[in-house]
Enzyme design. Structure first.
Site, PDB file in Angstrom:
ATOM      1  CB  CYS A  40      73.856  15.783 -21.073  1.00  0.00           C
ATOM      2  SG  CYS A  40      73.569  15.915 -22.836  1.00  0.00           S
ATOM      3  CG  ASN A  41      80.003  15.976 -22.885  1.00  0.00           C
ATOM      4  OD1 ASN A  41      81.110  16.401 -22.680  1.00  0.00           O
ATOM      5  ND2 ASN A  41      79.614  14.786 -22.425  1.00  0.00           N
ATOM      6  CB  THR A  42      74.374  17.922 -26.010  1.00  0.00           C
ATOM      7  OG1 THR A  42      75.114  16.924 -26.721  1.00  0.00           O
ATOM      8  CG2 THR A  42      73.597  18.764 -26.982  1.00  0.00           C
TER       9      THR A  42
ATOM     10  CD  GLU B 139      71.515   5.217 -25.660  1.00  0.00           C
ATOM     11  OE1 GLU B 139      70.508   4.524 -25.506  1.00  0.00           O
ATOM     12  OE2 GLU B 139      72.008   5.932 -24.767  1.00  0.00           O
TER      13      GLU B 139
ATOM     14  CB  THR C 274      77.511  10.975 -21.748  1.00  0.00           C
ATOM     15  OG1 THR C 274      76.602  11.044 -22.850  1.00  0.00           O
ATOM     16  CG2 THR C 274      77.339  12.169 -20.841  1.00  0.00           C
TER      17      THR C 274
ATOM     18  CE1 TYR D 294      67.380  15.364 -23.913  1.00  0.00           C
ATOM     19  CE2 TYR D 294      68.886  16.726 -22.635  1.00  0.00           C
ATOM     20  CZ  TYR D 294      67.698  16.015 -22.731  1.00  0.00           C
ATOM     21  OH  TYR D 294      66.856  15.962 -21.654  1.00  0.00           O
ATOM     22  N   GLY D 295      71.861  15.507 -28.874  1.00  0.00           N
ATOM     23  CA  GLY D 295      72.995  16.008 -29.656  1.00  0.00           C
ATOM     24  C   GLY D 295      72.693  16.377 -31.090  1.00  0.00           C
TER      25      GLY D 295
HETATM   26  N1  DGL Z   1      74.529  12.916 -23.583  1.00  0.00           N
HETATM   27  C1  DGL Z   1      74.900  13.421 -24.894  1.00  0.00           C
HETATM   28  C2  DGL Z   1      76.213  14.205 -24.773  1.00  0.00           C
HETATM   29  O1  DGL Z   1      77.005  13.973 -23.870  1.00  0.00           O
HETATM   30  C3  DGL Z   1      75.067  12.315 -25.912  1.00  0.00           C
HETATM   31  C4  DGL Z   1      73.782  11.646 -26.299  1.00  0.00           C
HETATM   32  C5  DGL Z   1      72.796  12.578 -26.951  1.00  0.00           C
HETATM   33  O2  DGL Z   1      73.036  13.058 -28.086  1.00  0.00           O
HETATM   34  O3  DGL Z   1      71.791  12.837 -26.324  1.00  0.00           O
HETATM   35  O4  DGL Z   1      76.460  15.061 -25.565  1.00  0.00           O
END
Ligand code: DGL
Length: 282
Positions: A78-80, A157, A197, A47-48
């Site tokens: 997820c932080n993003t 990953e 994460t 997602y990032g």
């Molecule tokens: N889960 C994403 C985050 O915590 C990291 C992995 C992603 O880019 O999807 O930002």
């Protein structure tokens, strides 16, 4: 104040992949009698690197799967997604308590930082500035910098936590934050906020890099603080606790792709063996 009733329904947790299992592990430790259903959107990770609009759309779709499984609260691990989609989720399900990781992560860092915080996160989280804003709202005198570390996601990953490649990537991203030898000691003390994460599994490599340069570093992540925020909300009555003898499975793990990979890599993040992974379509 404890709510009067109990609620056997699970707490939903989602992330773009396996990284959010670090948050799930903290939630299980803080709320041992609760049931959890976790969704990793592995088919669409990362997602990032995606736009805020796309992340919001993905987050609403992922949350819908959990809402359809009748969750009583939702944790966006997820932080993003936490940085850009919390408002969209709250608007879509106004009755559902929704928790993100950005606010708790900022609280954890602001609490321990001396004067300087470096946020390590995905491109999208850094460019959106949510952590930077949250930290400065808590402590306006902090110096806050952001560093996008997308290759950390790829390494994590792959289950790579140490070795030459990890050390080289850590050095490349973090060299700029090693203060020159002649600077005064207080300027050296940097707090690194792991705003992604995936980064906690690289924590030892990050700490080793700083210790090789004899620099003080505090590393903070949002998992434990998020779990405490969810626990506090439950104790304050925002949702009801599970009874001690809640029926049904304690943990259901779902992914949108690659169940075998999820099992293999996910155990590093969960800190526990993974048996079954259900494949779901969004
Ligand atoms: N889960 C994403 C985050 O915590 C990291 C992995 C992603 O880019 O999807 O930002």
């Amino acid at each position: 104040m404890q709510p009067a009733s109990t609620d056997t329904r699970p707490i939903g947790v989602f992330d773009s992949g396996v990284g959010g299992l670090t948050v799930l592990a903290a939630l299980r430790a803080a709320l041992p009698q609760e049931r959890f259903v976790y969704l990793g959107d592995t088919a669409r990770l990362p997602y990032g690197t995606k736009s805020a609009g796309t992340v919001r759309r993905y987050a609403v779709q992922a949350a819908r799967v959990l809402v359809e499984r009748d969750v009583k609260a939702l944790v966006v691990a997820c932080n993003t997604a936490s940085a850009v989609a919390l408002d969209a989720l709250e608007a879509a399900w106004p009755e559902l308590p929704v928790f993100g990781v950005v606010g708790p992560g900022a609280i954890a860092a602001a609490h321990v930082a001396r004067s300087r915080v470096v946020v390590l996160a995905t491109e999208s989280t850094i460019s959106g500035g949510a952590y930077q804003r949250a930290l400065l709202a808590l402590r306006p005198t902090l110096t806050v910098e952001g560093r996008a570390c997308p290759l950390f996601v790829t390494l994590a990953e792959e289950g790579r936590r140490d070795g030459a490649v990890v050390a080289a990537v850590v050095a490349d991203y973090l060299q700029a934050f090693v203060v020159p030898e002649h600077s005064d000691a207080s300027a050296d003390a940097v707090t690194l906020l792991l705003g992604c994460t995936h980064f906690p599994i690289l924590r030892a490599a990050i700490e080793a890099f700083f210790s090789r340069h004899a620099r003080t570093v505090q590393v903070v992540d949002s998992a434990a603080t998020t779990a405490r925020a969810v626990q506090a909300a439950r104790d304050a009555g925002r949702f009801a606790p599970a009874p001690g003898d809640a029926g049904g499975p304690r943990l259901v793990l779902c992914a949108t792709d690659g169940a075998d990979r999820f099992r293999r890599v996910g155990r590093f993040f969960l800190g526990d063996a993974i048996e079954d992974v259900e494949l779901v379509d969004l």
